[in-house]
Design an enzyme around this catalytic site. Structure first.
Site, mmCIF file in Angstrom:
data_model
loop_
_atom_site.group_PDB
_atom_site.id
_atom_site.type_symbol
_atom_site.label_atom_id
_atom_site.label_comp_id
_atom_site.label_asym_id
_atom_site.label_seq_id
_atom_site.Cartn_x
_atom_site.Cartn_y
_atom_site.Cartn_z
ATOM 1 N N ARG A 1 0.851 -1.182 0.000
ATOM 2 C CA ARG A 1 0.000 0.000 0.000
ATOM 3 C C ARG A 1 0.885 1.230 0.000
ATOM 4 O O ARG A 1 1.717 1.392 0.885
ATOM 5 C CB ARG A 1 -0.853 -0.063 1.266
ATOM 6 C CG ARG A 1 -2.131 0.670 1.176
ATOM 7 C CD ARG A 1 -2.989 0.315 2.352
ATOM 8 N NE ARG A 1 -2.451 0.806 3.608
ATOM 9 C CZ ARG A 1 -3.195 1.177 4.624
ATOM 10 N NH1 ARG A 1 -4.510 1.109 4.527
ATOM 11 N NH2 ARG A 1 -2.673 1.591 5.732
ATOM 12 N N THR B 1 -0.840 7.650 -0.913
ATOM 13 C CA THR B 1 -2.155 7.575 -1.582
ATOM 14 C C THR B 1 -3.036 6.465 -0.993
ATOM 15 O O THR B 1 -4.246 6.467 -1.215
ATOM 16 C CB THR B 1 -1.977 7.262 -3.078
ATOM 17 O OG1 THR B 1 -1.400 5.942 -3.188
ATOM 18 C CG2 THR B 1 -1.044 8.264 -3.752
ATOM 19 N N ASP C 1 0.601 -2.588 12.235
ATOM 20 C CA ASP C 1 1.019 -3.019 10.896
ATOM 21 C C ASP C 1 1.303 -4.521 10.921
ATOM 22 O O ASP C 1 2.267 -4.983 11.539
ATOM 23 C CB ASP C 1 2.283 -2.252 10.480
ATOM 24 C CG ASP C 1 2.632 -2.507 9.025
ATOM 25 O OD1 ASP C 1 2.771 -1.550 8.264
ATOM 26 O OD2 ASP C 1 2.766 -3.708 8.641
ATOM 27 N N ASP D 1 4.801 -5.782 9.575
ATOM 28 C CA ASP D 1 5.905 -5.444 10.490
ATOM 29 C C ASP D 1 5.861 -6.294 11.753
ATOM 30 O O ASP D 1 6.897 -6.735 12.244
ATOM 31 C CB ASP D 1 5.854 -3.957 10.857
ATOM 32 C CG ASP D 1 6.325 -3.069 9.711
ATOM 33 O OD1 ASP D 1 7.043 -3.585 8.826
ATOM 34 O OD2 ASP D 1 5.970 -1.879 9.699
HETATM 35 C C1 PRP Z 1 -1.220 -4.408 4.571
HETATM 36 C C2 PRP Z 1 -2.154 -5.602 4.699
HETATM 37 C C3 PRP Z 1 -2.975 -5.503 3.459
HETATM 38 C C4 PRP Z 1 -3.111 -4.019 3.268
HETATM 39 C C5 PRP Z 1 -4.465 -3.608 3.767
HETATM 40 O O1 PRP Z 1 -0.185 -4.685 3.723
HETATM 41 O O2 PRP Z 1 -1.472 -6.819 4.837
HETATM 42 O O3 PRP Z 1 -2.379 -6.100 2.326
HETATM 43 O O4 PRP Z 1 -2.088 -3.389 4.070
HETATM 44 O O5 PRP Z 1 -4.709 -2.274 3.483
HETATM 45 P P1 PRP Z 1 -5.830 -1.796 2.440
HETATM 46 O O6 PRP Z 1 -7.047 -2.611 2.744
HETATM 47 O O7 PRP Z 1 -5.996 -0.347 2.777
HETATM 48 O O8 PRP Z 1 -5.318 -2.011 1.064
HETATM 49 P P2 PRP Z 1 1.014 -3.640 3.455
HETATM 50 O O9 PRP Z 1 0.671 -2.724 2.327
HETATM 51 O O10 PRP Z 1 1.391 -2.980 4.751
HETATM 52 O O11 PRP Z 1 2.175 -4.556 2.912
HETATM 53 P P3 PRP Z 1 3.042 -5.693 3.648
HETATM 54 O O12 PRP Z 1 2.148 -6.886 3.856
HETATM 55 O O13 PRP Z 1 4.116 -5.969 2.661
HETATM 56 O O14 PRP Z 1 3.555 -5.130 4.943
HETATM 57 N N1 URA Z 2 -2.361 -2.594 7.034
HETATM 58 C C1 URA Z 2 -2.000 -3.061 8.256
HETATM 59 O O1 URA Z 2 -1.062 -3.863 8.366
HETATM 60 N N2 URA Z 2 -2.685 -2.623 9.322
HETATM 61 C C2 URA Z 2 -3.705 -1.764 9.225
HETATM 62 O O2 URA Z 2 -4.302 -1.421 10.251
HETATM 63 C C3 URA Z 2 -4.058 -1.295 7.950
HETATM 64 C C4 URA Z 2 -3.377 -1.730 6.868
#
Ligand code: PRP
Ligand code: URA
Length: 209
Positions: free
Chosen positions: A104, A108, A200, A203
């Site tokens: 994400r 944006t 997150d 993380d």
């Molecule tokens: C997180 C989560 C989803 C997304 C959700 O991933 O695992 O994929 O955010 O957010 P949204 O519904 O607003 O799209 P992230 O983008 O943090 O990536 P990562 O799993 O690589 O940490």
């Molecule tokens: N992605 C995450 O990992 N946590 C949130 O709360 C939203 C998006």
């Protein structure tokens, strides 16, 4: 409108509370996410059709039932979905696995694609798309879009925590997709994080912050 199923089994709710806790470290967090995904998979597969077969027990021949029809593919959205996929595979070890890489954009909040590799027969499979967090719904909606572009017809989305905004987005973009969640939280904050949520997920799973 796509159905939303909240799975409020006591074991799932108990484990979910532990991973929400800011004091829970990466090792325990990972183990619990995998366990919750295994427990949720039990419900996600509940409506799989059965067919009758004959089995020979040590005593006699008998009629018994096995899962009929389509086979399964599990698709995690990278990277946080990976650990959930392991949990689903514990219950459905013969499932094929695909991977969708999305992150994400922090400004944006739109999903950015970086990887997509799927089994080539997904049109004939029950697809289970897994990602712990359904926040704005942008990532899951894009992930479902990739699956559909490549021929998937039966898709279930499995998340640990959803925001009402994310559920509404999937119901609008993909009304045919059933959503399974362990909990539905109150709202998103101004950075697009689910509140109260668990922070997150990527993380916390991989100890990257
Ligand atoms: C997180 C989560 C989803 C997304 C959700 O991933 O695992 O994929 O955010 O957010 P949204 O519904 O607003 O799209 P992230 O983008 O943090 O990536 P990562 O799993 O690589 O940490
Ligand atoms: N992605 C995450 O990992 N946590 C949130 O709360 C939203 C998006």
């Amino acid at each position: 409108m796509g159905k939303v199923r909240q799975i409020d089994h006591p074991l799932i709710q108990h484990k979910l509370t532990i991973i929400r806790d800011v004091r829970t470290g990466a090792k325990e967090f990972r183990e619990l996410v995998e366990e919750i995904a295994t427990l949720m998979a039990y419900e996600v597969t509940r409506d799989f059709p059965l067919e009758e077969v004959e089995v020979e027990t040590p005593l006699c021949k008998a009629k018994a039932r096995v899962i009929a029809g389509k086979k399964v593919a599990v698709v995690p959205i990278l990277r946080a979905g990976l650990v959930m996929a392991d949990g689903v595979l514990k219950l459905i070890p013969a499932a094929k696995m695909g991977h969708i890489g999305l992150y994400r954009d922090p400004e944006t909040l739109n999903p950015v694609e970086y990887y997509c590799k799927l089994p080539n027969d997904i049109g004939e499979r029950e697809m289970i798309l897994v990602d712990p967090m359904l926040a704005t719904g942008g990532s899951a909606s894009a992930g479902i879009g990739f699956l559909k572009q490549r021929g998937a017809q039966n898709i279930k989305l499995m998340c640990l925590i959803a925001a009402p905004e994310g559920i509404a987005r999937i119901q609008q973009d993909h009304p045919d997709v059933e959503i399974f969640v362990a909990d539905i939280d109150e709202k998103l904050n101004s950075h697009g994080y689910i509140v109260p949520g668990l922070g997150d997920a990527g993380d916390r799973l991989f100890g990257t912050k």
